[in-house]
Design a protein around this motif. Sequence first.
Motif, PDB file in Angstrom:
ATOM      1  N   LEU A 218     -12.307  18.911 -15.194  1.00 41.45           N
ATOM      2  CA  LEU A 218     -13.080  17.757 -14.029  1.00 41.45           C
ATOM      3  C   LEU A 218     -13.432  17.139 -14.291  1.00 41.45           C
ATOM      4  N   GLY A 219     -14.293  16.707 -15.852  1.00 41.83           N
ATOM      5  CA  GLY A 219     -15.189  15.829 -15.352  1.00 41.83           C
ATOM      6  C   GLY A 219     -14.471  14.683 -16.553  1.00 41.83           C
ATOM      7  N   ASN A 220     -13.131  14.904 -17.091  1.00 43.31           N
ATOM      8  CA  ASN A 220     -12.429  13.729 -17.486  1.00 43.31           C
ATOM      9  C   ASN A 220     -12.126  13.003 -16.153  1.00 43.31           C
ATOM     10  N   LEU A 221     -12.135  13.668 -14.858  1.00 46.81           N
ATOM     11  CA  LEU A 221     -11.371  13.264 -14.264  1.00 46.81           C
ATOM     12  C   LEU A 221     -11.615  12.393 -13.098  1.00 46.81           C
ATOM     13  N   ALA A 222     -13.819  12.940 -13.067  1.00 44.14           N
ATOM     14  CA  ALA A 222     -14.712  12.164 -12.540  1.00 44.14           C
ATOM     15  C   ALA A 222     -15.171  10.612 -13.366  1.00 44.14           C
TER      16      ALA A 222
ATOM     17  N   ILE B  71       1.141  -1.057  -0.122  1.00 46.67           N
ATOM     18  CA  ILE B  71       0.234   0.131  -0.450  1.00 46.67           C
ATOM     19  C   ILE B  71       1.166   1.388  -0.030  1.00 46.67           C
ATOM     20  N   ILE B  72       1.739   1.384   0.993  1.00 43.47           N
ATOM     21  CA  ILE B  72       2.590   2.252   0.725  1.00 43.47           C
ATOM     22  C   ILE B  72       3.729   2.691  -0.318  1.00 43.47           C
ATOM     23  N   THR B  73       4.773   1.744  -1.149  1.00 43.11           N
ATOM     24  CA  THR B  73       4.118   1.438  -2.384  1.00 43.11           C
ATOM     25  C   THR B  73       3.832   2.108  -3.484  1.00 43.11           C
ATOM     26  N   ILE B  74       2.716   1.740  -3.077  1.00 41.57           N
ATOM     27  CA  ILE B  74       1.564   2.037  -4.420  1.00 41.57           C
ATOM     28  C   ILE B  74       0.742   3.746  -4.382  1.00 41.57           C
ATOM     29  N   ILE B  75       1.043   3.895  -3.161  1.00 36.16           N
ATOM     30  CA  ILE B  75       0.807   5.160  -2.353  1.00 36.16           C
ATOM     31  C   ILE B  75       2.024   6.345  -2.971  1.00 36.16           C
ATOM     32  N   ILE B  76       3.314   5.364  -3.062  1.00 35.54           N
ATOM     33  CA  ILE B  76       4.536   6.575  -3.126  1.00 35.54           C
ATOM     34  C   ILE B  76       4.376   7.270  -5.361  1.00 35.54           C
ATOM     35  N   LEU B  77       4.336   5.612  -5.309  1.00 37.75           N
ATOM     36  CA  LEU B  77       3.956   6.225  -6.949  1.00 37.75           C
ATOM     37  C   LEU B  77       2.670   6.381  -7.852  1.00 37.75           C
ATOM     38  N   LEU B  78       2.447   6.321  -7.267  1.00 39.68           N
ATOM     39  CA  LEU B  78       0.052   7.107  -7.612  1.00 39.68           C
ATOM     40  C   LEU B  78       1.235   8.438  -7.169  1.00 39.68           C
ATOM     41  N   ALA B  79       1.541   9.026  -6.219  1.00 44.94           N
ATOM     42  CA  ALA B  79       1.671  10.309  -5.204  1.00 44.94           C
ATOM     43  C   ALA B  79       2.935  11.131  -7.051  1.00 44.94           C
ATOM     44  N   ALA B  80       3.698   9.783  -7.125  1.00 43.52           N
ATOM     45  CA  ALA B  80       4.904  10.241  -8.256  1.00 43.52           C
ATOM     46  C   ALA B  80       4.040  10.584  -9.747  1.00 43.52           C
ATOM     47  N   SER B  81       3.544   9.764 -10.041  1.00 48.37           N
ATOM     48  CA  SER B  81       2.977  10.020 -11.306  1.00 48.37           C
ATOM     49  C   SER B  81       2.156  10.708 -11.124  1.00 48.37           C
TER      50      SER B  81
ATOM     51  N   TYR C 129      13.109  10.793 -20.364  1.00 50.95           N
ATOM     52  CA  TYR C 129      12.081  11.737 -19.872  1.00 50.95           C
ATOM     53  C   TYR C 129      11.116  10.877 -21.044  1.00 50.95           C
ATOM     54  N   ALA C 130      11.140  10.104 -22.182  1.00 47.17           N
ATOM     55  CA  ALA C 130      10.473   9.373 -22.525  1.00 47.17           C
ATOM     56  C   ALA C 130       9.626   8.725 -21.554  1.00 47.17           C
ATOM     57  N   SER C 131      10.839   8.191 -20.400  1.00 49.19           N
ATOM     58  CA  SER C 131       9.906   7.660 -19.495  1.00 49.19           C
ATOM     59  C   SER C 131       8.922   7.900 -18.688  1.00 49.19           C
ATOM     60  N   ALA C 132       9.709   9.440 -17.957  1.00 46.10           N
ATOM     61  CA  ALA C 132       9.019  10.412 -17.233  1.00 46.10           C
ATOM     62  C   ALA C 132       7.718  10.227 -17.938  1.00 46.10           C
ATOM     63  N   ALA C 133       7.856  10.254 -19.439  1.00 43.61           N
ATOM     64  CA  ALA C 133       6.479  10.358 -19.947  1.00 43.61           C
ATOM     65  C   ALA C 133       5.029   9.617 -20.186  1.00 43.61           C
ATOM     66  N   ALA C 134       6.130   8.406 -19.738  1.00 45.65           N
ATOM     67  CA  ALA C 134       5.238   7.264 -19.981  1.00 45.65           C
ATOM     68  C   ALA C 134       4.827   7.403 -18.975  1.00 45.65           C
ATOM     69  N   PHE C 135       5.613   7.764 -17.380  1.00 42.40           N
ATOM     70  CA  PHE C 135       5.020   7.197 -16.174  1.00 42.40           C
ATOM     71  C   PHE C 135       4.092   7.997 -15.614  1.00 42.40           C
ATOM     72  N   SER C 136       3.589  10.078 -16.469  1.00 42.24           N
ATOM     73  CA  SER C 136       2.573  10.107 -16.621  1.00 42.24           C
ATOM     74  C   SER C 136       1.420  10.067 -17.386  1.00 42.24           C
ATOM     75  N   ASN C 137       0.934   8.950 -18.046  1.00 44.50           N
ATOM     76  CA  ASN C 137       0.936   8.801 -18.767  1.00 44.50           C
ATOM     77  C   ASN C 137      -0.519   8.639 -17.641  1.00 44.50           C
ATOM     78  N   ARG C 138      -1.934   8.808 -18.309  1.00 44.77           N
ATOM     79  CA  ARG C 138      -3.520   8.722 -17.075  1.00 44.77           C
ATOM     80  C   ARG C 138      -3.438   7.638 -16.602  1.00 44.77           C
ATOM     81  N   TYR C 139      -3.522   6.564 -17.800  1.00 42.37           N
ATOM     82  CA  TYR C 139      -3.706   5.263 -17.726  1.00 42.37           C
ATOM     83  C   TYR C 139      -2.972   4.999 -16.925  1.00 42.37           C
ATOM     84  N   VAL C 140      -1.380   4.667 -16.067  1.00 42.21           N
ATOM     85  CA  VAL C 140      -0.609   4.431 -14.991  1.00 42.21           C
ATOM     86  C   VAL C 140      -1.419   5.196 -13.944  1.00 42.21           C
ATOM     87  N   ALA C 141      -1.757   6.324 -14.274  1.00 37.32           N
ATOM     88  CA  ALA C 141      -2.288   6.828 -12.976  1.00 37.32           C
ATOM     89  C   ALA C 141      -3.614   5.739 -12.352  1.00 37.32           C
TER      90      ALA C 141
END
Length: 430
Positions: free
Chosen positions: A402-406, A11-21, A337-349
């Motif tokens: 906000l609509g897309n996020l919801a 859980i802690i690991t997922i929280i850290i990864l989600l916050a980073a994303s 930077y390509a890896s950072a862009a991939a990690f920031s992908n909304r599907y990862v979050a």
Amino acid sequence: MKSNRVLLVSIITIIILLAASILISVTYDSYRFYNGLAGSLAMSPDDEEIAFSYYENGDMEMYTSNREGNHIEQVSHSPDGDVTNPEFSPDGEELLYLSASSQRVSSIFIQDRGTKKTEQITGEDIHIEDAVFSPDSEMIYYIGIAAEDWQAEDGEAAGGFDLFAYDRESETTKQLSKQNYYIMDNLSVDPNNSFLLYSSFEEDTEEVMSFSLNDDPDISTEMERFTGEVYNPTLSPDGEALAYSVMVDNSVGNDSYEYELFLFDTDSGNRQRLTNTNTNVEAPVFFHEDDRMLFLKDRDWPEDPVNYSLHSINLDNRETERISINGLEEQGTPLFYASAAAFSNRYVAISLYSLLGILLTIVWNYRQKTYRPAVTSFVLSSLLFLSSLFSPLFDPWGMLGLGNLAGSLAVCSLIILAFAYILKRFRPAP
């Protein structure tokens, strides 16, 4: 005890990864070291040369190539690396483009294709959104806004966009319109120099508008009647057709829209669909002598950064052909930077959020409150949706974000709910 420790660490690991994303998606500039085509094109009058804007390590400059994508030549060398909107002169001897300063104010530059000498036409007092040569090259028509209004915060600007004409011989400028549009773009001039076409927002939709340059503009009745929410409208060199993009019916069921290319006959009023790419098509540009057209296809739509590929289409049989920009397209974005862009992908979050909800469901199942994470997630999604309804009062684009996020959180909530149901049914709390 060991399983509880593993669950807690997970859980802690997922929280850290989600916050980073989330942090990377908010702060990361996906174009900082990006290499690839940008969103503007032009074709020379003899159909032998293409001008295009291109990102190289995050800097957008102007380039030319032949019609096959070979013999690349860099046209601009801007210190701020933000060069767009190429336009060949009617005789092909000059190339106009816009270059932005560090203050985001774009100016008109014209390069002599023979001597390579470049002249700046407009200064820092006005921001240019688009510009075209008149059919005789004696005038430059452009869409502009006072720099102070362009740089002002939303709601603080006193003026908007309007049409202007620059006389190249006398070096004088005349303001043609006084509309103060909030958004205005995609300027074209008819071959008889009798009217201008442009797009602007009217009653919350993007419409094609015309402006007469004389008392008897040579504009067809069908063109005057042309209506509809369209994007990237471009008038053909002979004035007999209008190319544009339209948002088409979304049959794939995701939360993005597709934009395809259409052709409008200005005499008959007939409309034809040209492409069926299931993505976003932009920047239509007519050939002058051949019955063909260039366009850009975004292969990663709707993700950032864009991933354009250049194509041409035969207007007779609708056959398309990809044009590879040889010597530039082989460059890729640096791995980090390509890896950072991939990690920031909304599907990862979305995946990390769903996984976190599943792990929390396991924890709450021990406390006989299996559905609490799913219910909490649904409540959060509902609050975001309600916020999106009021966001247009403060931010016109807030409703979409906000609509897309919801919607994304609602999907995650369903996944968590389904897992909670299965867990409670087949593995009840001890």
